[in-house]
Scaffold this motif. Structure first.
Motif, PDB file in Angstrom:
ATOM      1  N   LEU A 125       0.838  -1.198   0.000  1.00  0.00           N
ATOM      2  CA  LEU A 125       0.000   0.000   0.000  1.00  0.00           C
ATOM      3  C   LEU A 125       0.879   1.257   0.000  1.00  0.00           C
ATOM      4  O   LEU A 125       0.568   2.246  -0.648  1.00  0.00           O
ATOM      5  CB  LEU A 125      -0.892  -0.019   1.242  1.00  0.00           C
ATOM      6  CG  LEU A 125      -2.099   0.913   1.248  1.00  0.00           C
ATOM      7  CD1 LEU A 125      -3.036   0.594   0.093  1.00  0.00           C
ATOM      8  CD2 LEU A 125      -2.843   0.796   2.564  1.00  0.00           C
ATOM      9  N   MET A 148       0.902   5.341  -1.609  1.00  0.00           N
ATOM     10  CA  MET A 148       0.463   6.426  -0.730  1.00  0.00           C
ATOM     11  C   MET A 148       1.139   7.726  -1.111  1.00  0.00           C
ATOM     12  O   MET A 148       2.344   7.749  -1.332  1.00  0.00           O
ATOM     13  CB  MET A 148       0.826   6.095   0.715  1.00  0.00           C
ATOM     14  CG  MET A 148      -0.189   5.210   1.370  1.00  0.00           C
ATOM     15  SD  MET A 148       0.206   5.034   3.104  1.00  0.00           S
ATOM     16  CE  MET A 148      -1.222   4.129   3.652  1.00  0.00           C
ATOM     17  N   PRO A 149       0.359   8.768  -1.167  1.00  0.00           N
ATOM     18  CA  PRO A 149       1.001  10.047  -1.426  1.00  0.00           C
ATOM     19  C   PRO A 149       1.881  10.418  -0.237  1.00  0.00           C
ATOM     20  O   PRO A 149       1.466  10.288   0.904  1.00  0.00           O
ATOM     21  CB  PRO A 149      -0.176  11.018  -1.567  1.00  0.00           C
ATOM     22  CG  PRO A 149      -1.330  10.344  -0.925  1.00  0.00           C
ATOM     23  CD  PRO A 149      -1.078   8.867  -0.969  1.00  0.00           C
ATOM     24  N   LYS A 189     -10.129  -8.024  -1.112  1.00  0.00           N
ATOM     25  CA  LYS A 189     -10.280  -6.568  -1.077  1.00  0.00           C
ATOM     26  C   LYS A 189      -8.919  -5.872  -1.089  1.00  0.00           C
ATOM     27  O   LYS A 189      -8.745  -4.852  -1.754  1.00  0.00           O
ATOM     28  CB  LYS A 189     -11.056  -6.146   0.177  1.00  0.00           C
ATOM     29  CG  LYS A 189     -12.533  -6.488   0.099  1.00  0.00           C
ATOM     30  CD  LYS A 189     -13.235  -5.979   1.341  1.00  0.00           C
ATOM     31  CE  LYS A 189     -14.718  -6.314   1.313  1.00  0.00           C
ATOM     32  NZ  LYS A 189     -15.430  -5.716   2.452  1.00  0.00           N
ATOM     33  N   LEU A 204      -7.460  -6.199  -4.573  1.00  0.00           N
ATOM     34  CA  LEU A 204      -8.201  -5.373  -5.532  1.00  0.00           C
ATOM     35  C   LEU A 204      -7.813  -3.908  -5.392  1.00  0.00           C
ATOM     36  O   LEU A 204      -7.559  -3.220  -6.384  1.00  0.00           O
ATOM     37  CB  LEU A 204      -9.710  -5.533  -5.302  1.00  0.00           C
ATOM     38  CG  LEU A 204     -10.601  -4.679  -6.197  1.00  0.00           C
ATOM     39  CD1 LEU A 204     -10.474  -5.101  -7.665  1.00  0.00           C
ATOM     40  CD2 LEU A 204     -12.065  -4.762  -5.767  1.00  0.00           C
ATOM     41  N   HIS A 205      -7.749  -3.440  -4.170  1.00  0.00           N
ATOM     42  CA  HIS A 205      -7.429  -2.032  -3.933  1.00  0.00           C
ATOM     43  C   HIS A 205      -6.035  -1.692  -4.470  1.00  0.00           C
ATOM     44  O   HIS A 205      -5.852  -0.692  -5.157  1.00  0.00           O
ATOM     45  CB  HIS A 205      -7.534  -1.730  -2.434  1.00  0.00           C
ATOM     46  CG  HIS A 205      -7.392  -0.286  -2.098  1.00  0.00           C
ATOM     47  ND1 HIS A 205      -8.040   0.709  -2.807  1.00  0.00           N
ATOM     48  CD2 HIS A 205      -6.677   0.348  -1.131  1.00  0.00           C
ATOM     49  CE1 HIS A 205      -7.721   1.884  -2.287  1.00  0.00           C
ATOM     50  NE2 HIS A 205      -6.894   1.695  -1.271  1.00  0.00           N
ATOM     51  N   ARG A 224      -5.965  -1.664  -8.251  1.00  0.00           N
ATOM     52  CA  ARG A 224      -6.571  -0.442  -8.794  1.00  0.00           C
ATOM     53  C   ARG A 224      -5.636   0.749  -8.646  1.00  0.00           C
ATOM     54  O   ARG A 224      -5.550   1.592  -9.542  1.00  0.00           O
ATOM     55  CB  ARG A 224      -7.892  -0.159  -8.081  1.00  0.00           C
ATOM     56  CG  ARG A 224      -9.031  -1.088  -8.491  1.00  0.00           C
ATOM     57  CD  ARG A 224     -10.218  -0.844  -7.591  1.00  0.00           C
ATOM     58  NE  ARG A 224     -11.418  -1.560  -8.010  1.00  0.00           N
ATOM     59  CZ  ARG A 224     -12.545  -1.551  -7.307  1.00  0.00           C
ATOM     60  NH1 ARG A 224     -12.613  -0.879  -6.164  1.00  0.00           N
ATOM     61  NH2 ARG A 224     -13.599  -2.201  -7.740  1.00  0.00           N
ATOM     62  N   LEU A 225      -4.949   0.815  -7.499  1.00  0.00           N
ATOM     63  CA  LEU A 225      -4.011   1.921  -7.284  1.00  0.00           C
ATOM     64  C   LEU A 225      -2.868   1.859  -8.289  1.00  0.00           C
ATOM     65  O   LEU A 225      -2.426   2.877  -8.816  1.00  0.00           O
ATOM     66  CB  LEU A 225      -3.461   1.891  -5.847  1.00  0.00           C
ATOM     67  CG  LEU A 225      -4.471   2.240  -4.746  1.00  0.00           C
ATOM     68  CD1 LEU A 225      -3.909   1.866  -3.375  1.00  0.00           C
ATOM     69  CD2 LEU A 225      -4.840   3.717  -4.776  1.00  0.00           C
ATOM     70  N   PHE A 283      -7.587   6.442   2.685  1.00  0.00           N
ATOM     71  CA  PHE A 283      -6.911   5.918   1.497  1.00  0.00           C
ATOM     72  C   PHE A 283      -7.040   4.397   1.417  1.00  0.00           C
ATOM     73  O   PHE A 283      -7.241   3.832   0.347  1.00  0.00           O
ATOM     74  CB  PHE A 283      -5.438   6.346   1.576  1.00  0.00           C
ATOM     75  CG  PHE A 283      -4.610   5.971   0.394  1.00  0.00           C
ATOM     76  CD1 PHE A 283      -4.751   6.668  -0.806  1.00  0.00           C
ATOM     77  CD2 PHE A 283      -3.683   4.939   0.456  1.00  0.00           C
ATOM     78  CE1 PHE A 283      -3.980   6.328  -1.908  1.00  0.00           C
ATOM     79  CE2 PHE A 283      -2.909   4.607  -0.635  1.00  0.00           C
ATOM     80  CZ  PHE A 283      -3.057   5.293  -1.820  1.00  0.00           C
ATOM     81  N   GLU A 284      -6.982   3.740   2.573  1.00  0.00           N
ATOM     82  CA  GLU A 284      -7.081   2.279   2.605  1.00  0.00           C
ATOM     83  C   GLU A 284      -8.487   1.778   2.294  1.00  0.00           C
ATOM     84  O   GLU A 284      -8.668   0.652   1.859  1.00  0.00           O
ATOM     85  CB  GLU A 284      -6.674   1.748   3.988  1.00  0.00           C
ATOM     86  CG  GLU A 284      -5.189   1.774   4.205  1.00  0.00           C
ATOM     87  CD  GLU A 284      -4.803   1.158   5.539  1.00  0.00           C
ATOM     88  OE1 GLU A 284      -5.333   0.092   5.880  1.00  0.00           O
ATOM     89  OE2 GLU A 284      -3.977   1.783   6.229  1.00  0.00           O
ATOM     90  N   LYS A 285      -9.476   2.629   2.570  1.00  0.00           N
ATOM     91  CA  LYS A 285     -10.873   2.174   2.436  1.00  0.00           C
ATOM     92  C   LYS A 285     -11.516   2.593   1.126  1.00  0.00           C
ATOM     93  O   LYS A 285     -12.689   2.327   0.888  1.00  0.00           O
ATOM     94  CB  LYS A 285     -11.710   2.790   3.568  1.00  0.00           C
ATOM     95  CG  LYS A 285     -11.464   2.176   4.905  1.00  0.00           C
ATOM     96  CD  LYS A 285     -12.522   2.685   5.874  1.00  0.00           C
ATOM     97  CE  LYS A 285     -12.015   2.681   7.288  1.00  0.00           C
ATOM     98  NZ  LYS A 285     -12.471   3.847   8.043  1.00  0.00           N
ATOM     99  N   MET A 286     -10.750   3.297   0.304  1.00  0.00           N
ATOM    100  CA  MET A 286     -11.337   3.925  -0.871  1.00  0.00           C
ATOM    101  C   MET A 286     -12.019   2.939  -1.821  1.00  0.00           C
ATOM    102  O   MET A 286     -13.099   3.228  -2.336  1.00  0.00           O
ATOM    103  CB  MET A 286     -10.239   4.698  -1.609  1.00  0.00           C
ATOM    104  CG  MET A 286     -10.739   5.821  -2.456  1.00  0.00           C
ATOM    105  SD  MET A 286     -11.411   7.188  -1.495  1.00  0.00           S
ATOM    106  CE  MET A 286      -9.996   8.274  -1.446  1.00  0.00           C
ATOM    107  N   SER A 287     -11.428   1.783  -2.017  1.00  0.00           N
ATOM    108  CA  SER A 287     -12.059   0.812  -2.928  1.00  0.00           C
ATOM    109  C   SER A 287     -13.356   0.265  -2.337  1.00  0.00           C
ATOM    110  O   SER A 287     -14.336   0.075  -3.053  1.00  0.00           O
ATOM    111  CB  SER A 287     -11.107  -0.348  -3.255  1.00  0.00           C
ATOM    112  OG  SER A 287     -10.257   0.019  -4.324  1.00  0.00           O
ATOM    113  N   GLU A 288     -13.336   0.019  -1.038  1.00  0.00           N
ATOM    114  CA  GLU A 288     -14.563  -0.474  -0.409  1.00  0.00           C
ATOM    115  C   GLU A 288     -15.670   0.582  -0.490  1.00  0.00           C
ATOM    116  O   GLU A 288     -16.842   0.257  -0.654  1.00  0.00           O
ATOM    117  CB  GLU A 288     -14.311  -0.815   1.062  1.00  0.00           C
ATOM    118  CG  GLU A 288     -13.572  -2.114   1.252  1.00  0.00           C
ATOM    119  CD  GLU A 288     -13.262  -2.357   2.713  1.00  0.00           C
ATOM    120  OE1 GLU A 288     -14.003  -3.105   3.358  1.00  0.00           O
ATOM    121  OE2 GLU A 288     -12.282  -1.747   3.199  1.00  0.00           O
TER     122      GLU A 288
END
Ligand SMILES: [Zn+2]
Lengths: 207, 86
Positions: free
Chosen positions: A110, A114-115, A185, A188-189, A192-193, B15-20
Motif C-alpha cells: 500500500l 500512498m502520497p 479486497k 483489488l485495492h 486499482r491503485l 486511502f485504505e478504504k477507498m475501494s470499499e
C-alpha cells in the motif's frame, strides 16, 4: 430436480446451467458442446485479459474446457457452474508457465501508492477524471489499460480482472480464487491503485 | 501532520478504504465518515475521483475480443475427441 437452488449464506442463487450440467452428468456428454458454445467467448476474453496474447488465450480456453469436461462429474453445485468453471480457469492460468515478458510475481504494498507528505494529490481532479467517460475512452486508451493490466503481478491481475472486468462480486471472486474476502479486497485495492498510477502517467505524458 | 487543517492520519486511513467505498461495501457509519471527509478534504476528493475513474475505465474497456477464425471448430473437435476417450 434436487438442489437447483444453491444456498450461499442467506441468499439463494439460481444456477441457469443446472439442468444442462445434470443432463451431461447423467450420460448425455454430447451436450457438453452447448456449454462450450455458451462460454467460449467469455473464457477467451478472460484468457486475453490475463495473458494478452491470442495463442496463450486459446491454450487457456482449451485447457479449461478439457479440465471442466474431465472433472464435471465431481461438481457438487456448491456454487454456480459458471463460477466453478472460472475456478478451473484461474487454476489452469496459475499453473501456466510465467511468460518472461510478464510482470514478476511480487507483492504490491500500500505504501508504494500512498502520497507522501511532500506530494499530496492535487486539490482539483485532473481532466481525465472529470471528462465524460465516453469522450475519454478510445481505442488507444483501451489498449493502454490492457497493457497496464498485463503489467500487474498475476495475483493482483486476476482479482482486478474478475472483479472489474468479468463482473464477479467480491465474495464470488474470493470463492473462485479460494482466498479470503479480506485478502480479495486488499489485492483489488492495490491493483486499482497500480492501474491509477499507470493512467496518471499516460495522461501526464499526453498532456 | 496536517494539510489544509486536515489530519494526515485520517487521509491515510481513508486511502485504505477507498475501494470499499467505491464498491459500496462499507457499513453506514464508515460510509458517512468517508463522505464527510471527502466533502472537506480536496486531496482525498481528488484521490477518490481518480480511483473511481480508474475503475470505470477498467469496466468500460472490457469488451469482447474477436474469437480467432476456426477456434470454435477447434474446440468442438477437442471436446469430441475427449468424449470419445481418444
Ligand atoms: Zn483527506
Amino acid at each position: 430436480m434436487i438442489r437447483q437452488e444453491i444456498m450461499s449464506g442467506k441468499k439463494t442463487i439460481r444456477d441457469e446451467d443446472f439442468e444442462l450440467v445434470q443432463a451431461i452428468n447423467s450420460g448425455r456428454t454430447e451436450l457438453f458442446q452447448q456449454l462450450v458454445e455458451k462460454y467460449q467467448q467469455k473464457l477467451y476474453n478472460f484468457g486475453m485479459r490475463m495473458c494478452g496474447e491470442p495463442r496463450d488465450a486459446e491454450d487457456l480456453v482449451q485447457e479449461t474446457f478439457l479440465n471442466v469436461f474431465r472433472y464435471l462429474k465431481g461438481f457438487r453445485y456448491e456454487t454456480r457452474f459458471k463460477n466453478w468453471m472460472y475456478r478451473v480457469a484461474t487454476t489452469t492460468c496459475l499453473k501456466a508457465k510465467r511468460k518472461p515478458k510478464h510482470a514478476p510475481d511480487r507483492e504490491l504494498s500500500l505504501e508504494e501508492f500512498m502520497p507522501g507528505e511532500g506530494d499530496l494529490p492535487p486539490d482539483q481532479a485532473p481532466g481525465w477524471a472529470k471528462k465524460p467517460l465516453d469522450q475519454l475512452l478510445n481505442q488507444e486508451l483501451a489498449g493502454h489499460i490492457r497493457k497496464a493490466i498485463i503489467e500487474l503481478p498475476k495475483n493482483y491481475r486476476m482479482v482486478v480482472v474478475l472483479r472489474d472486468q468479468e463482473g464477479f462480486s467480491t465474495e464470488e471472486t474470493a470463492q473462485i480464487l479460494d482466498i479470503s474476502v479480506a485478502n480479495t479486497k486488499v489485492r483489488l485495492h492495490r491493483a486499482r491503485l497500480f492501474l491509477r498510477e499507470k493512467l496518471k502517467g499516460y495522461f501526464d505524458h499526453d498532456a | 501532520m496536517t494539510h489544509n487543517g486536515h489530519d494526515h492520519h485520517k487521509c491515510m486511513a481513508l486511502f485504505e478504504k477507498m475501494s470499499e467505498y467505491i464498491d459500496h461495501e462499507l457499513d453506514d457509519d464508515a460510509r458517512a465518515q468517508v463522505e464527510a471527509h471527502i466533502r472537506d478534504c480536496c486531496h482525498c476528493h481528488t484521490c477518490y475521483e481518480t480511483l473511481q475513474r480508474t475503475v470505470d475505465l477498467c469496466r468500460s474497456s472490457a469488451e469482447d475480443y474477436p474469437l480467432p477464425d476456426t477456434f470454435a471448430e477447434k474446440l468442438r473437435e477437442l471436446i469430441e475427441s475427449a468424449d470419445q476417450g481418444v
